[in-house]
Design a protein around this motif. Sequence first.
Motif, mmCIF file in Angstrom:
data_model
loop_
_atom_site.group_PDB
_atom_site.id
_atom_site.type_symbol
_atom_site.label_atom_id
_atom_site.label_comp_id
_atom_site.label_asym_id
_atom_site.label_seq_id
_atom_site.Cartn_x
_atom_site.Cartn_y
_atom_site.Cartn_z
ATOM 1 N N THR A 22 0.842 -1.183 0.000
ATOM 2 C CA THR A 22 0.000 0.000 0.000
ATOM 3 C C THR A 22 0.882 1.240 0.000
ATOM 4 O OG1 THR A 22 -0.109 0.081 2.408
ATOM 5 C CG2 THR A 22 -1.843 -1.132 1.294
ATOM 6 N N LYS A 24 1.181 4.820 1.490
ATOM 7 C CA LYS A 24 0.652 5.626 2.588
ATOM 8 C C LYS A 24 0.832 7.104 2.258
ATOM 9 C CE LYS A 24 1.410 2.158 6.067
ATOM 10 N NZ LYS A 24 1.972 1.828 7.361
ATOM 11 N N VAL A 25 -0.269 7.852 2.371
ATOM 12 C CA VAL A 25 -0.267 9.267 2.044
ATOM 13 C C VAL A 25 -0.643 10.042 3.299
ATOM 14 C CG1 VAL A 25 -1.223 11.054 0.553
ATOM 15 C CG2 VAL A 25 -1.003 8.710 -0.297
ATOM 16 N N GLY A 26 0.237 10.926 3.736
ATOM 17 C CA GLY A 26 -0.042 11.775 4.890
ATOM 18 C C GLY A 26 -0.665 13.078 4.427
ATOM 19 N N GLU A 38 -12.209 11.019 2.719
ATOM 20 C CA GLU A 38 -11.439 10.636 1.535
ATOM 21 C C GLU A 38 -12.076 11.112 0.235
ATOM 22 O OE1 GLU A 38 -10.218 6.559 1.566
ATOM 23 O OE2 GLU A 38 -9.305 6.743 3.545
ATOM 24 N N LEU A 55 -4.195 2.786 -1.807
ATOM 25 C CA LEU A 55 -3.801 3.974 -1.052
ATOM 26 C C LEU A 55 -4.352 3.921 0.355
ATOM 27 C CD1 LEU A 55 -4.458 6.739 -3.728
ATOM 28 C CD2 LEU A 55 -2.287 5.674 -3.148
ATOM 29 N N GLU A 56 -3.538 4.389 1.302
ATOM 30 C CA GLU A 56 -3.960 4.504 2.696
ATOM 31 C C GLU A 56 -3.689 5.945 3.114
ATOM 32 O OE1 GLU A 56 -2.313 3.010 6.966
ATOM 33 O OE2 GLU A 56 -2.387 1.530 5.344
ATOM 34 N N PHE A 57 -4.742 6.665 3.488
ATOM 35 C CA PHE A 57 -4.609 8.067 3.857
ATOM 36 C C PHE A 57 -4.503 8.206 5.368
ATOM 37 C CE2 PHE A 57 -6.719 8.080 -0.247
ATOM 38 C CZ PHE A 57 -5.924 8.968 -0.940
ATOM 39 N N ASP A 58 -3.528 9.002 5.801
ATOM 40 C CA ASP A 58 -3.312 9.278 7.228
ATOM 41 C C ASP A 58 -3.574 10.760 7.449
ATOM 42 O OD1 ASP A 58 -2.559 9.394 9.863
ATOM 43 O OD2 ASP A 58 -0.435 9.028 9.499
ATOM 44 N N THR A 72 11.225 8.756 8.047
ATOM 45 C CA THR A 72 11.332 7.673 7.089
ATOM 46 C C THR A 72 12.473 7.870 6.103
ATOM 47 O OG1 THR A 72 9.741 8.705 5.587
ATOM 48 C CG2 THR A 72 8.875 7.133 7.206
#
Length: 73
Positions: A22, A24-26, A38, A55-58, A72
């Motif tokens: 995935t 990850k989008v901050g 979202e 996509l995983e939104f944070d 990171t």
Amino acid sequence: MVKYLLLLFVFSYVFINSAFATVKVGVTHWVDYTNPDETGVYIELLKEVYADEQLEFDFSTYKRITNLFEKTI
């Protein structure tokens, strides 16, 4: 023969892991651009650009997202 089996196993492992990875989008809440449900222009654009990726939104504050990004690197 063992060398080829080991090579096949490594390539299979890499392929399987990359297939389920995935992105990850901050993001921070920015009305009409990045909404917590979202939706929004920026979210929709990212979904179109990365259509083949999961996509995983944070959602968080700008300072926290910046700190996470710097950790990171």
